[in-house]
Scaffold this active site. Structure first.
Site, PDB file in Angstrom:
ATOM      1  N   SER A  23       0.827  -1.216   0.000  1.00  0.00           N
ATOM      2  CA  SER A  23       0.000   0.000   0.000  1.00  0.00           C
ATOM      3  C   SER A  23       0.858   1.261   0.000  1.00  0.00           C
ATOM      4  CB  SER A  23      -0.970  -0.007   1.184  1.00  0.00           C
ATOM      5  OG  SER A  23      -0.300   0.196   2.401  1.00  0.00           O
ATOM      6  N   MET A  99      10.843  -6.632   3.997  1.00  0.00           N
ATOM      7  CA  MET A  99      10.961  -7.383   5.254  1.00  0.00           C
ATOM      8  C   MET A  99      12.262  -8.178   5.331  1.00  0.00           C
ATOM      9  SD  MET A  99       8.323  -6.257   6.645  1.00  0.00           S
ATOM     10  CE  MET A  99       8.184  -7.232   8.125  1.00  0.00           C
ATOM     11  N   ILE A 101      16.532  -7.648   6.380  1.00  0.00           N
ATOM     12  CA  ILE A 101      17.569  -6.753   6.896  1.00  0.00           C
ATOM     13  C   ILE A 101      18.530  -6.468   5.758  1.00  0.00           C
ATOM     14  CG2 ILE A 101      19.558  -6.625   8.448  1.00  0.00           C
ATOM     15  CD1 ILE A 101      17.903  -8.229  10.476  1.00  0.00           C
ATOM     16  N   HIS A 118       8.633   3.115   8.751  1.00  0.00           N
ATOM     17  CA  HIS A 118       8.511   2.230   9.920  1.00  0.00           C
ATOM     18  C   HIS A 118       7.283   2.644  10.728  1.00  0.00           C
ATOM     19  CE1 HIS A 118       9.915  -0.493  13.077  1.00  0.00           C
ATOM     20  NE2 HIS A 118       9.591   0.450  13.939  1.00  0.00           N
ATOM     21  N   SER A 145       7.286   6.714  10.997  1.00  0.00           N
ATOM     22  CA  SER A 145       8.495   7.491  10.725  1.00  0.00           C
ATOM     23  C   SER A 145       9.050   7.100   9.362  1.00  0.00           C
ATOM     24  CB  SER A 145       9.588   7.180  11.765  1.00  0.00           C
ATOM     25  OG  SER A 145       9.122   7.348  13.078  1.00  0.00           O
ATOM     26  N   GLU A 183       1.193   6.848   7.017  1.00  0.00           N
ATOM     27  CA  GLU A 183       2.389   6.459   6.247  1.00  0.00           C
ATOM     28  C   GLU A 183       2.255   6.900   4.791  1.00  0.00           C
ATOM     29  OE1 GLU A 183       4.065   2.471   8.510  1.00  0.00           O
ATOM     30  OE2 GLU A 183       2.743   2.191   6.804  1.00  0.00           O
TER      31      GLU A 183
HETATM   32  C1  GRF Z   1       4.249  -0.587   6.805  1.00  0.00           C
HETATM   33  O1  GRF Z   1       3.537  -0.528   8.000  1.00  0.00           O
HETATM   34  C2  GRF Z   1       5.661  -0.118   7.004  1.00  0.00           C
HETATM   35  O2  GRF Z   1       5.784   0.830   8.020  1.00  0.00           O
HETATM   36  C3  GRF Z   1       6.393  -1.369   7.376  1.00  0.00           C
HETATM   37  O3  GRF Z   1       5.792  -2.368   6.606  1.00  0.00           O
HETATM   38  C4  GRF Z   1       4.455  -2.008   6.326  1.00  0.00           C
HETATM   39  C5  GRF Z   1       4.237  -2.151   4.848  1.00  0.00           C
HETATM   40  O4  GRF Z   1       2.878  -1.978   4.518  1.00  0.00           O
HETATM   41  N1  GRF Z   1       7.810  -1.251   7.163  1.00  0.00           N
HETATM   42  P1  GRF Z   1       2.448  -1.980   2.986  1.00  0.00           P
HETATM   43  O5  GRF Z   1       2.972  -3.278   2.381  1.00  0.00           O
HETATM   44  O6  GRF Z   1       3.029  -0.785   2.340  1.00  0.00           O
HETATM   45  O7  GRF Z   1       0.953  -1.942   3.007  1.00  0.00           O
END
Ligand code: GRF
Length: 200
Positions: A23, A99, A101, A118, A145, A183
């Protein structure tokens, strides 16, 4: 288009990395159609068939699967990503729910040009399941953030943040949805802020 948002001529060239629903990736692409003068040159996903890949198809954005399972080390994976991004000549790279590192191989190739989103008000609730951490802690305000990626996970300089209230009966899904809405606003703005530095 260029009221408060900076002008980029030519538009910023971006790559996006995602693993899940995508998203934030979609919000970034939508922003490039309105206020953010940028193009998303490539989406890289590590999970074949993930939501982000499906969104890219719908939005007409080039997408490549770079599956971490096919690499011997994190460094090898990042080296493949660096090669791809450098070939494209992107100004910056956005980790929108990546997801994995990342290692200095990627971080050092894009110093100050690698942005992560994040779901907490850093430096609170670093690492996995920041939303669950916030709910468990009893705080009444959390947020999201956008920050520059450095070697330690979720510690790089904050670019911009948004605060999000936690309501008494919130569950993980409700809070997550509220954070996601913020976000989607701050990530394009973070790119605009850093873009001004990249083009200085
Ligand atoms: C978000 O909450 C972001 O902060 C985290 O992973 C999630 C990704 O959501 N790092 P999406 O796949 O963009 O919906």
């Amino acid at each position: 288009m260029c009221s408060q948002w900076p002008c980029f001529d030519p538009p910023l060239r971006l790559a996006v990395m995602a693993s899940g629903s995508g998203s934030n990736f979609e919000a970034l692409v939508e922003a490039t159609k309105k206020k953010l003068q940028a193009t998303v040159e490539l989406l890289v996903v590590n999970n074949h068939g993930c939501g982000a890949q499906q969104r890219a198809q719908r939005l007409g954005v080039a997408c490549e699967v770079v599956d971490h399972r096919g690499f011997n080390s994190r460094e090898d994976l990042d080296a493949a990503l660096v090669k791809r991004f450098q070939d494209l000549g992107v100004d910056g790279v956005v980790m929108a729910g990546w997801m994995r590192i990342v290692t200095p191989v990627l971080i050092d190739a894009f110093t100050n040009r690698l942005i992560n989103i994040h779901p907490s008000l850093l430096p609170s609730f670093r690492g996995m399941d920041a939303i669950g951490q916030a709910l468990a802690s009893g705080v009444t305000i959390t947020g999201c953030s956008a920050h520059v990626v450095t070697a330690d996970v979720d510690t790089g300089p904050v670019i911009t943040q948004a605060a999000v209230p936690i309501h008494p009966n919130d569950d993980h899904a409700a809070l997550s949805a509220r954070i996601h809405r913020q976000e989607h606003k701050i990530l394009p703005w973070a790119v605009a802020i850093k873009g001004k530095e990249w083009r200085r």
